[in-house]
Design a protein around this motif. Structure first.
Motif, PDB file in Angstrom:
ATOM      1  N   TRP A  59       0.839  -1.208   0.000  1.00  0.00           N
ATOM      2  CA  TRP A  59       0.000   0.000   0.000  1.00  0.00           C
ATOM      3  C   TRP A  59       0.871   1.254   0.000  1.00  0.00           C
ATOM      4  O   TRP A  59       1.720   1.418   0.889  1.00  0.00           O
ATOM      5  CB  TRP A  59      -0.849   0.100   1.265  1.00  0.00           C
ATOM      6  N   GLN A  64       0.166   9.468   4.774  1.00  0.00           N
ATOM      7  CA  GLN A  64       0.437   9.489   6.219  1.00  0.00           C
ATOM      8  C   GLN A  64       1.738  10.283   6.390  1.00  0.00           C
ATOM      9  O   GLN A  64       2.808   9.727   6.587  1.00  0.00           O
ATOM     10  CB  GLN A  64       0.596   8.065   6.766  1.00  0.00           C
ATOM     11  N   SER A 123       2.698  10.697  12.719  1.00  0.00           N
ATOM     12  CA  SER A 123       2.289  10.152  11.422  1.00  0.00           C
ATOM     13  C   SER A 123       0.797  10.415  11.256  1.00  0.00           C
ATOM     14  O   SER A 123      -0.043   9.685  11.783  1.00  0.00           O
ATOM     15  CB  SER A 123       2.592   8.647  11.393  1.00  0.00           C
ATOM     16  N   PRO A 153       5.610   6.651   3.970  1.00  0.00           N
ATOM     17  CA  PRO A 153       5.341   5.291   4.431  1.00  0.00           C
ATOM     18  C   PRO A 153       4.791   4.387   3.317  1.00  0.00           C
ATOM     19  O   PRO A 153       3.964   4.809   2.501  1.00  0.00           O
ATOM     20  CB  PRO A 153       4.294   5.485   5.534  1.00  0.00           C
ATOM     21  N   ALA A 155       3.114   0.585   3.277  1.00  0.00           N
ATOM     22  CA  ALA A 155       2.616  -0.462   4.175  1.00  0.00           C
ATOM     23  C   ALA A 155       2.603  -1.807   3.461  1.00  0.00           C
ATOM     24  O   ALA A 155       2.245  -1.883   2.280  1.00  0.00           O
ATOM     25  CB  ALA A 155       1.209  -0.107   4.662  1.00  0.00           C
ATOM     26  N   GLN A 157       0.726  -5.198   4.269  1.00  0.00           N
ATOM     27  CA  GLN A 157      -0.299  -5.698   5.187  1.00  0.00           C
ATOM     28  C   GLN A 157      -0.776  -7.078   4.761  1.00  0.00           C
ATOM     29  O   GLN A 157      -0.708  -7.442   3.579  1.00  0.00           O
ATOM     30  CB  GLN A 157      -1.488  -4.723   5.217  1.00  0.00           C
ATOM     31  N   GLY A 197      -0.037  -0.560  11.026  1.00  0.00           N
ATOM     32  CA  GLY A 197      -0.736  -0.363   9.752  1.00  0.00           C
ATOM     33  C   GLY A 197      -2.228  -0.246   9.938  1.00  0.00           C
ATOM     34  O   GLY A 197      -2.766  -0.657  10.962  1.00  0.00           O
ATOM     35  N   GLU A 205       4.960  -1.231   8.397  1.00  0.00           N
ATOM     36  CA  GLU A 205       5.040   0.007   7.634  1.00  0.00           C
ATOM     37  C   GLU A 205       6.511   0.413   7.567  1.00  0.00           C
ATOM     38  O   GLU A 205       7.195   0.460   8.598  1.00  0.00           O
ATOM     39  CB  GLU A 205       4.214   1.114   8.302  1.00  0.00           C
ATOM     40  N   TYR A 207       8.898   3.435   6.755  1.00  0.00           N
ATOM     41  CA  TYR A 207       8.861   4.897   6.634  1.00  0.00           C
ATOM     42  C   TYR A 207      10.045   5.316   5.765  1.00  0.00           C
ATOM     43  O   TYR A 207      11.092   5.716   6.292  1.00  0.00           O
ATOM     44  CB  TYR A 207       8.967   5.539   8.014  1.00  0.00           C
TER      45      TYR A 207
END
Ligand code: THG
Length: 372
Positions: A59, A64, A123, A153, A155, A157, A197, A205, A207
């Motif tokens: 993602w 963020q 964030s 970021p 992600a 997941q 996340g 996540e 960064y």
């Protein structure tokens, strides 16, 4: 991009992953923090939902954005901004923190990362915390730099995220606990990686610091992810609602306080710490909240897309709330929605009626969050 109807300009910022997101077949965007957030890849949100629960997704959550507080007064400033007692948080810890104004109204609900005793990242969700924090620091004469660093970021997941990232970065990432972060090496740089996340399916996540590494990071994860049936994704509306994850600007605004939002666990009202809105929150706590964030299950078949809030009525036909995010859940076999609901109709089990934008009056039931 052209068929989304969104007219691009410099004010709507692209992300470092955008070239890859486009190649991956993005089908639409939202705008969060003045930046594009991909909103759909697969033909349906339901395809995305089932895939997220079983596999791994990548993602682009660059929206963020990080608000960095750095300097001798950074710890004092961040504590002033939130009712959550931060006196015992460790370096390497993440912390979900409501930010409130002097009336107890929600300013934002970011994840806080403590990078050093004098350095923090907030964030953020969708509001201009950079300006709020900078104004507070300036007005209070604090010795702290407030900036938006080049951090984007990404992600990963889903239940296979850990195996996938361990293949790339080594088994050390398996030891990172929920809402903790560590560092991994990528192309000669050190990057922050947290177990966190915006889903309840587990994951991490990264960064990313350094936009120029965006495509390389995406490609590295994408290639290693083939083995795990990785797909491009984005925060999933069905999964988020079922999990009771709130979206600032949708479920809550400055009109709402954290106590009615269900964020009481993140408000340490009895602690000694001084924070903006303390008096207001004490007052609200003493008199009791007038409404509460709840889930609603409702019938009448698959609901339409919820792009305007849907009124929620009590059994006398009086409006007691509105569903701000709602969708059909293929797993629970009913529609699910998030709504602030007035007392006393907000106790779980109460019958309500939801008026969807197609005009249908749908019978529903108030329930506790998360939905499961
Ligand atoms: N990750 C990061 N930044 C974010 C989000 C994110 N910024 C915007 C938005 N999401 C903020 N909203 C949330 C809401 C809930 C959670 C994280 C961000 C969350 N909460 C834990 C829970 O509910 O179990 C609480 C953890 C705690 O104890 O502090 O995961 O997703 N980087």
């Amino acid at each position: 991009m052209s068929d989304s109807g969104l007219q691009m300009s410099r004010r709507i910022r692209r992300t470092p992953y955008m070239d890859r997101v486009e190649t991956a077949g993005v089908r639409g965007y939202s705008v969060v923090n003045h930046m594009l957030l991909p909103k759909a890849f697969q033909p349906t949100v339901e395809d995305d939902y089932w895939h997220l629960r079983e596999h791994a997704q990548i993602w682009d959550v660059s929206t963020q954005r990080q608000v960095e507080l750095h300097g001798p007064d950074a710890a004092r400033l961040v504590q002033w901004m939130t009712p959550r007692d931060l006196s015992n948080i460790a370096i390497g810890q993440c912390c979900y923190v409501p930010l409130v104004d002097q009336h107890g109204g929600m300013i934002n609900d970011p994840v806080l990362l403590k990078l050093a005793e004098d350095r923090f990242w907030l964030s953020i969700a969708d509001s201009d915390v950079l300006l709020w924090a900078n104004g507070l620091a300036l007005g209070a004469g604090m010795d702290v730099q407030v900036s938006e660093p080049d951090v984007s970021p990404l992600a990963i997941q889903g239940p296979k995220a850990e195996d996938l990232l361990a293949d790339i970065f080594g088994d050390a990432i398996r030891k990172i606990k929920f809402f903790r972060f560590g560092y991994v090496e990528f192309k000669g740089t050190q990057q922050v990686i947290a177990r966190s996340g915006y889903s309840r399916q587990g994951g991490f996540e990264i960064y990313l610091q350094g936009s120029e590494l965006g495509s390389e990071l995406w490609d590295t994860i994408w290639d290693a992810g083939q083995k795990y049936d990785i797909r491009p994704g984005c925060p999933n509306l069905i999964e988020r609602i079922e999990g009771g994850l709130l979206s600032y600007g949708n479920e809550m605004t400055r009109e709402n306080n954290p106590l009615e939002c269900g964020l009481t666990d993140y408000c340490d009202l009895d602690s000694d710490v001084d924070f903006i809105g303390k008096e207001a929150l004490h007052r609200i706590h003493a008199s009791g909240v007038e409404r509460q964030m709840r889930g609603i299950r409702f019938d009448g078949g698959r609901a339409p897309v919820c792009s305007v809030p849907w009124p929620v009525l009590d059994n006398q036909g009086r409006q007691v709330g509105q569903i701000t995010s709602g969708i059909w859940s293929p797993r629970l076999d009913c529609n699910v929605g998030l709504s602030m609901i007035e007392t006393p109709t907000n106790t779980p089990g109460q019958p309500v009626t939801v008026v969807t934008s197609d005009g249908a009056h749908r019978p529903g039931t108030v329930c506790a969050l998360p939905f499961d």
